[in-house]
Design a protein around this motif. Structure first.
Motif, PDB file in Angstrom:
ATOM      1  N   HIS A 160       5.211  -0.236  -8.192  1.00 25.33           N
ATOM      2  CA  HIS A 160       5.674  -1.083  -9.308  1.00 25.33           C
ATOM      3  C   HIS A 160       7.002  -1.759  -8.965  1.00 25.33           C
ATOM      4  O   HIS A 160       7.164  -2.971  -9.186  1.00 25.33           O
ATOM      5  N   LEU A 161       7.940  -0.983  -8.411  1.00 25.69           N
ATOM      6  CA  LEU A 161       9.251  -1.555  -8.096  1.00 25.69           C
ATOM      7  C   LEU A 161       9.143  -2.650  -7.032  1.00 25.69           C
ATOM      8  O   LEU A 161       9.787  -3.703  -7.139  1.00 25.69           O
ATOM      9  N   LEU A 162       8.331  -2.400  -6.009  1.00 22.23           N
ATOM     10  CA  LEU A 162       8.165  -3.411  -4.967  1.00 22.23           C
ATOM     11  C   LEU A 162       7.501  -4.663  -5.526  1.00 22.23           C
ATOM     12  O   LEU A 162       7.875  -5.784  -5.164  1.00 22.23           O
ATOM     13  N   LYS A 163       6.559  -4.479  -6.403  1.00 18.21           N
ATOM     14  CA  LYS A 163       5.882  -5.633  -7.012  1.00 18.21           C
ATOM     15  C   LYS A 163       6.878  -6.481  -7.799  1.00 18.21           C
ATOM     16  O   LYS A 163       6.914  -7.714  -7.665  1.00 18.21           O
ATOM     17  N   VAL A 164       7.710  -5.822  -8.606  1.00 18.40           N
ATOM     18  CA  VAL A 164       8.705  -6.536  -9.416  1.00 18.40           C
ATOM     19  C   VAL A 164       9.692  -7.278  -8.522  1.00 18.40           C
ATOM     20  O   VAL A 164       9.986  -8.471  -8.728  1.00 18.40           O
ATOM     21  N   VAL A 165      10.219  -6.568  -7.523  1.00 12.55           N
ATOM     22  CA  VAL A 165      11.228  -7.164  -6.641  1.00 12.55           C
ATOM     23  C   VAL A 165      10.661  -8.338  -5.850  1.00 12.55           C
ATOM     24  O   VAL A 165      11.281  -9.416  -5.765  1.00 12.55           O
ATOM     25  N   LEU A 166       9.489  -8.161  -5.264  1.00 15.07           N
ATOM     26  CA  LEU A 166       8.902  -9.214  -4.441  1.00 15.07           C
ATOM     27  C   LEU A 166       8.514 -10.428  -5.269  1.00 15.07           C
ATOM     28  O   LEU A 166       8.672 -11.575  -4.819  1.00 15.07           O
ATOM     29  N   LYS A 192      10.040 -11.419  -7.946  1.00 17.19           N
ATOM     30  CA  LYS A 192      11.299 -12.096  -8.281  1.00 17.19           C
ATOM     31  C   LYS A 192      11.748 -13.018  -7.150  1.00 17.19           C
ATOM     32  O   LYS A 192      12.442 -14.013  -7.390  1.00 17.19           O
ATOM     33  N   HIS A 193      11.344 -12.679  -5.926  1.00 20.24           N
ATOM     34  CA  HIS A 193      11.717 -13.498  -4.766  1.00 20.24           C
ATOM     35  C   HIS A 193      10.631 -14.514  -4.409  1.00 20.24           C
ATOM     36  O   HIS A 193      10.644 -15.095  -3.318  1.00 20.24           O
ATOM     37  N   GLY A 194       9.697 -14.715  -5.305  1.00 15.72           N
ATOM     38  CA  GLY A 194       8.744 -15.806  -5.143  1.00 15.72           C
ATOM     39  C   GLY A 194       7.437 -15.460  -4.457  1.00 15.72           C
ATOM     40  O   GLY A 194       6.645 -16.358  -4.152  1.00 15.72           O
ATOM     41  N   PHE A 195       7.189 -14.189  -4.208  1.00 16.56           N
ATOM     42  CA  PHE A 195       5.946 -13.792  -3.553  1.00 16.56           C
ATOM     43  C   PHE A 195       4.880 -13.408  -4.578  1.00 16.56           C
ATOM     44  O   PHE A 195       5.196 -12.935  -5.669  1.00 16.56           O
ATOM     45  N   GLU A 196       3.638 -13.604  -4.215  1.00 16.97           N
ATOM     46  CA  GLU A 196       2.534 -13.044  -4.973  1.00 16.97           C
ATOM     47  C   GLU A 196       2.272 -11.646  -4.411  1.00 16.97           C
ATOM     48  O   GLU A 196       2.303 -11.445  -3.199  1.00 16.97           O
ATOM     49  N   VAL A 197       2.026 -10.666  -5.289  1.00 18.65           N
ATOM     50  CA  VAL A 197       1.905  -9.281  -4.841  1.00 18.65           C
ATOM     51  C   VAL A 197       0.605  -8.656  -5.344  1.00 18.65           C
ATOM     52  O   VAL A 197       0.259  -8.767  -6.514  1.00 18.65           O
ATOM     53  N   VAL A 198      -0.105  -8.017  -4.433  1.00 16.82           N
ATOM     54  CA  VAL A 198      -1.262  -7.191  -4.787  1.00 16.82           C
ATOM     55  C   VAL A 198      -0.983  -5.797  -4.239  1.00 16.82           C
ATOM     56  O   VAL A 198      -0.245  -5.639  -3.265  1.00 16.82           O
ATOM     57  N   THR A 199      -1.571  -4.770  -4.864  1.00 19.17           N
ATOM     58  CA  THR A 199      -1.231  -3.405  -4.485  1.00 19.17           C
ATOM     59  C   THR A 199      -2.467  -2.539  -4.291  1.00 19.17           C
ATOM     60  O   THR A 199      -3.562  -2.857  -4.749  1.00 19.17           O
ATOM     61  N   ALA A 200      -2.259  -1.418  -3.579  1.00 21.79           N
ATOM     62  CA  ALA A 200      -3.293  -0.405  -3.380  1.00 21.79           C
ATOM     63  C   ALA A 200      -2.595   0.935  -3.233  1.00 21.79           C
ATOM     64  O   ALA A 200      -1.446   1.000  -2.785  1.00 21.79           O
ATOM     65  N   ASN A 201      -3.282   2.038  -3.624  1.00 27.05           N
ATOM     66  CA  ASN A 201      -2.618   3.344  -3.602  1.00 27.05           C
ATOM     67  C   ASN A 201      -2.962   4.201  -2.394  1.00 27.05           C
ATOM     68  O   ASN A 201      -2.505   5.327  -2.286  1.00 27.05           O
ATOM     69  N   ILE A 205       0.860  -1.189   0.000  1.00 30.90           N
ATOM     70  CA  ILE A 205       0.000   0.000   0.000  1.00 30.90           C
ATOM     71  C   ILE A 205       0.891   1.232   0.000  1.00 30.90           C
ATOM     72  O   ILE A 205       1.589   1.517   0.976  1.00 30.90           O
ATOM     73  N   ASP A 206       0.860   1.970  -1.106  1.00 35.58           N
ATOM     74  CA  ASP A 206       1.699   3.161  -1.239  1.00 35.58           C
ATOM     75  C   ASP A 206       1.086   4.049  -2.314  1.00 35.58           C
ATOM     76  O   ASP A 206       0.639   3.548  -3.349  1.00 35.58           O
ATOM     77  N   ASP A 207       1.068   5.348  -2.084  1.00 39.24           N
ATOM     78  CA  ASP A 207       0.459   6.257  -3.061  1.00 39.24           C
ATOM     79  C   ASP A 207       1.381   6.571  -4.230  1.00 39.24           C
ATOM     80  O   ASP A 207       0.948   7.172  -5.217  1.00 39.24           O
TER      81      ASP A 207
END
Length: 244
Positions: A18-24, A26-35, A10-12
């Motif tokens: 986007h960067l956190l989604k890509v990085v996480l 790559k380390h095998g996590f599923e990522v969902v986001t909110a602004n 969660i970040d505005d």
């Protein structure tokens, strides 16, 4: 195949998300986001998450309000919350009950990954509340549970010693004036035993004054707080002792 752990970011800031989604990922996590926090609550309700990483300063709903709203509906001990913020001090974060960890921006990727993996692997912190006033124990225990801790209780010094040695809690909130064995002696017996000396002990008592504080230090207490205690000071002290 082991199910991937899901991280809610969660970040505005769109670039940060986007960067956190890509990085996480790559380390095998599923990522969902909110602004923002409000959207984060909606995303969590629909999709859930194993860990939540959130900023503090956001429009619509900031990180602190998100935590306050989140813990009304969900078990904090089931979903660790990690603050990612440019604030240089942890003191404001300490005041917000329910936050499990804190990383200052900018941070190294491996630092965040290690924090997430640690929170996923670690059991909930266990607190032993000791006081001969049952109402006080009940009220404080409820507050601790709502803040994501596991809580066990004792109502006299002898019971406190038995529970501490059997349960090996991460921290004890210990009254001084109790039947059977007083808090100073309980603290001394715990801290002077190599098997249990790593248990954090906060003396939480109506006995004020320099002499009592000095005695608390002599018997090995990690902190000394007087009643009536301030909630913010108590949780700040606990987090300072419990955070890795």
């Amino acid at each position: 195949m082991e199910e991937r752990k899901k991280i809610l970011v969660i970040d505005d800031d769109q670039v940060t998300r986007h960067l956190l989604k890509v990085v996480l990922e790559k380390h095998g996590f599923e990522v969902v986001t909110a602004n923002n926090g409000k959207e984060g609550l909606q995303v969590f309700k629909k999709q859930g998450a194993d860990v939540i990483c959130l900023d503090i300063q956001m429009p619509v709903m900031d990180g602190y309000e998100f935590v306050a709203q989140f813990k009304k509906k969900h078990e904090l001990k089931e979903t660790p919350l990690i603050i990612l913020s440019s604030y240089e001090t942890k003191q404001d974060v300490f005041k917000c009950e329910g936050i499990n960890d804190y990383i200052v921006k900018p941070f190294k990727t491996i630092q965040l990954i290690n924090k997430i993996r640690t929170r996923l692997a670690k059991k909930t912190k266990k607190i032993l509340v000791v006081d001969d006033e049952p109402d006080f124990v009940d009220i404080l225990s409820l507050r601790l549970v709502k803040s994501g801790y596991d809580v066990i209780t004792a109502y006299d010094g002898l019971q406190a010693l038995e529970r501490a040695k059997h349960e090996n809690p991460d921290l004890m909130l210990l009254d001084v004036m109790m039947p059977k064995v007083d808090g100073f002696n309980v603290c001394r017996m715990i801290k002077f035993d190599n098997r249990y000396r790593n248990i954090n002990i906060v003396l939480l008592t109506a006995r004020s004054g320099t002499e009592n504080r000095l005695l608390g230090k002599q018997v090995g207490a990690d902190a000394y707080l007087t009643k009536p205690y301030d909630n913010i000071s108590l949780f700040e002290t606990m987090k300072e002792l419990l955070w890795d």
